[in-house]
Motif scaffolding. Structure first.
Motif, PDB file in Angstrom:
ATOM      1  N   SER A  34       0.838  -1.197   0.000  1.00  0.00           N
ATOM      2  CA  SER A  34       0.000   0.000   0.000  1.00  0.00           C
ATOM      3  C   SER A  34       0.877   1.254   0.000  1.00  0.00           C
ATOM      4  CB  SER A  34      -0.939   0.011   1.202  1.00  0.00           C
ATOM      5  OG  SER A  34      -0.234   0.116   2.424  1.00  0.00           O
ATOM      6  N   ILE A  35       1.977   1.214   0.727  1.00  0.00           N
ATOM      7  CA  ILE A  35       2.919   2.336   0.735  1.00  0.00           C
ATOM      8  C   ILE A  35       3.488   2.546  -0.666  1.00  0.00           C
ATOM      9  CG2 ILE A  35       5.176   3.117   1.574  1.00  0.00           C
ATOM     10  CD1 ILE A  35       4.483   1.724   4.246  1.00  0.00           C
ATOM     11  N   GLN A  36       3.903   1.466  -1.298  1.00  0.00           N
ATOM     12  CA  GLN A  36       4.466   1.573  -2.639  1.00  0.00           C
ATOM     13  C   GLN A  36       3.448   2.109  -3.638  1.00  0.00           C
ATOM     14  OE1 GLN A  36       6.257  -2.160  -3.811  1.00  0.00           O
ATOM     15  NE2 GLN A  36       7.401  -2.354  -1.900  1.00  0.00           N
ATOM     16  N   LEU A  37       2.215   1.602  -3.549  1.00  0.00           N
ATOM     17  CA  LEU A  37       1.193   1.970  -4.524  1.00  0.00           C
ATOM     18  C   LEU A  37       0.694   3.402  -4.327  1.00  0.00           C
ATOM     19  CD1 LEU A  37      -0.308   0.830  -6.948  1.00  0.00           C
ATOM     20  CD2 LEU A  37      -2.077  -0.024  -5.385  1.00  0.00           C
ATOM     21  N   GLU A  40       3.189   5.712  -5.625  1.00  0.00           N
ATOM     22  CA  GLU A  40       3.278   5.669  -7.087  1.00  0.00           C
ATOM     23  C   GLU A  40       2.116   6.382  -7.774  1.00  0.00           C
ATOM     24  OE1 GLU A  40       3.170   2.350 -10.697  1.00  0.00           O
ATOM     25  OE2 GLU A  40       3.540   1.701  -8.631  1.00  0.00           O
ATOM     26  N   ILE A  41       0.876   6.142  -7.321  1.00  0.00           N
ATOM     27  CA  ILE A  41      -0.286   6.655  -8.058  1.00  0.00           C
ATOM     28  C   ILE A  41      -1.067   7.724  -7.299  1.00  0.00           C
ATOM     29  CG2 ILE A  41      -0.508   4.459  -9.271  1.00  0.00           C
ATOM     30  CD1 ILE A  41      -2.944   3.818  -7.540  1.00  0.00           C
ATOM     31  N   GLU A  44      -5.755   9.471  -4.146  1.00  0.00           N
ATOM     32  CA  GLU A  44      -7.045   9.545  -4.827  1.00  0.00           C
ATOM     33  C   GLU A  44      -7.255   8.363  -5.758  1.00  0.00           C
ATOM     34  OE1 GLU A  44      -4.932  12.022  -4.628  1.00  0.00           O
ATOM     35  OE2 GLU A  44      -5.940  13.831  -3.909  1.00  0.00           O
ATOM     36  N   SER A  45      -6.199   7.948  -6.450  1.00  0.00           N
ATOM     37  CA  SER A  45      -6.305   6.857  -7.421  1.00  0.00           C
ATOM     38  C   SER A  45      -6.154   5.480  -6.787  1.00  0.00           C
ATOM     39  CB  SER A  45      -5.242   7.030  -8.519  1.00  0.00           C
ATOM     40  OG  SER A  45      -5.433   8.234  -9.223  1.00  0.00           O
ATOM     41  N   PHE A  46      -5.716   5.459  -5.548  1.00  0.00           N
ATOM     42  CA  PHE A  46      -5.485   4.194  -4.845  1.00  0.00           C
ATOM     43  C   PHE A  46      -6.804   3.533  -4.460  1.00  0.00           C
ATOM     44  CE2 PHE A  46      -5.227   2.092  -0.690  1.00  0.00           C
ATOM     45  CZ  PHE A  46      -4.252   1.130  -0.941  1.00  0.00           C
ATOM     46  N   ILE A 122       8.459  -1.956   5.714  1.00  0.00           N
ATOM     47  CA  ILE A 122       8.044  -0.559   5.585  1.00  0.00           C
ATOM     48  C   ILE A 122       9.190   0.274   5.040  1.00  0.00           C
ATOM     49  CG2 ILE A 122       7.327   1.516   6.837  1.00  0.00           C
ATOM     50  CD1 ILE A 122       5.743  -0.231   8.706  1.00  0.00           C
ATOM     51  N   ASN A 123       8.964   0.874   3.883  1.00  0.00           N
ATOM     52  CA  ASN A 123       9.941   1.771   3.275  1.00  0.00           C
ATOM     53  C   ASN A 123       9.660   3.182   3.791  1.00  0.00           C
ATOM     54  OD1 ASN A 123      11.195   3.660   1.447  1.00  0.00           O
ATOM     55  ND2 ASN A 123      11.493   1.963   0.016  1.00  0.00           N
ATOM     56  N   GLU A 124      10.474   3.642   4.719  1.00  0.00           N
ATOM     57  CA  GLU A 124      10.228   4.924   5.366  1.00  0.00           C
ATOM     58  C   GLU A 124      10.395   6.101   4.416  1.00  0.00           C
ATOM     59  OE1 GLU A 124      11.199   1.886   8.360  1.00  0.00           O
ATOM     60  OE2 GLU A 124      12.263   2.625   6.583  1.00  0.00           O
ATOM     61  N   VAL A 125      11.232   5.944   3.397  1.00  0.00           N
ATOM     62  CA  VAL A 125      11.412   7.021   2.416  1.00  0.00           C
ATOM     63  C   VAL A 125      10.106   7.252   1.660  1.00  0.00           C
ATOM     64  CG1 VAL A 125      12.653   7.777   0.355  1.00  0.00           C
ATOM     65  CG2 VAL A 125      13.881   6.578   2.178  1.00  0.00           C
ATOM     66  N   LEU A 126       9.498   6.164   1.188  1.00  0.00           N
ATOM     67  CA  LEU A 126       8.222   6.275   0.471  1.00  0.00           C
ATOM     68  C   LEU A 126       7.110   6.733   1.400  1.00  0.00           C
ATOM     69  CD1 LEU A 126       8.253   3.105  -1.827  1.00  0.00           C
ATOM     70  CD2 LEU A 126       9.159   5.393  -2.272  1.00  0.00           C
TER      71      LEU A 126
END
Length: 228
Positions: A34-37, A40-41, A44-46, A122-126
């Motif tokens: 969910s963090i990645q998506l 990325e998008i 609103e688009s998620f 968990i990617n803290e940067v994203l």
């Protein structure tokens, strides 16, 4: 700090989820992807349908963990502020000089985030990108007062309180420590956003960081407190 945080469990308000995502491999995949998506998008688009495709699972399986995507965003941002709170406490606990302590706190709260190996899913940067771009969407809603009473923002409010106490230690006579503390947190995010999307609206750039600006703002404000 990574080693210190490896044993830390960030506790999130249980009302934000139906099933704790930290309790299963699927739950952790939901958080990770969910963090990645969202990064990325955009939020609103998620959708959970899109997330289901990313993790190779039915959309219904995600609804077993989160009631809706708003609750998921609240979970993610709460986790982020909890992670920041632990960093703040660990980094400032042994500092006795009030000015040095506040300066370190501003740095922790406004620095450019690097990935923390203590939390592999968990990617803290994203996640930091999401907080910069999407955090306001978690509270600019008609339900914010009800959600506030439910304790959804308690970690963020606790951070503001910690910073406010540090400001008062530097200048006990300053009348607006809570307002200044929330300004540090909110404007730190805002300056990172402006730097990335509206560079003509900020002096922050590749050479001047939001940390430098806010440190200058805070200490000049405290040094020049005026009597009313």
């Amino acid at each position: 700090m990574d080693r210190l945080l490896q044993g830390v469990q960030i506790r999130i308000n249980e009302k934000l989820f139906l099933k704790d995502p930290e309790s299963s491999s699927l739950g952790k995949r939901i958080i990770e992807f969910s963090i990645q998506l969202i990064d990325e998008i955009g939020f609103e688009s998620f959708t959970f349908k899109k997330l289901g495709k990313e993790i190779g699972s039915n959309e219904s399986s995600i609804y077993r963990y989160f009631e809706n995507k708003h609750k998921l965003l609240l979970y993610l941002t709460s986790w982020y502020w909890g992670w920041m709170e632990y960093q703040l406490v660990f980094a400032t606990n042994s500092i006795r000089n009030p000015q040095e302590k506040l300066m370190k706190a501003i740095f922790i709260m406004t620095k450019t985030i690097k990935e923390d190996s203590a939390f592999s899913h968990i990617n803290e940067v994203l996640l930091n990108n999401i907080v910069i771009n999407e955090y306001s969407k978690s509270y600019l809603t008609k339900e914010v007062d009800v959600e506030n009473k439910e304790g959804y923002y308690i970690i963020y409010k606790r951070l503001v309180s910690r910073l406010g106490e540090m400001i008062s230690e530097v200048d006990p006579n300053y009348k607006y420590p809570t307002s200044l503390a929330s300004t540090i947190l909110e404007n730190g995010l805002h300056q990172h956003f402006l730097k990335e999307h509206f560079p003509s609206l900020t002096d922050c750039n590749s050479k001047v960081t939001p940390t430098q600006y806010l440190t200058h703002l805070v200490f000049n404000t405290l040094n020049n407190t005026i009597d009313e």
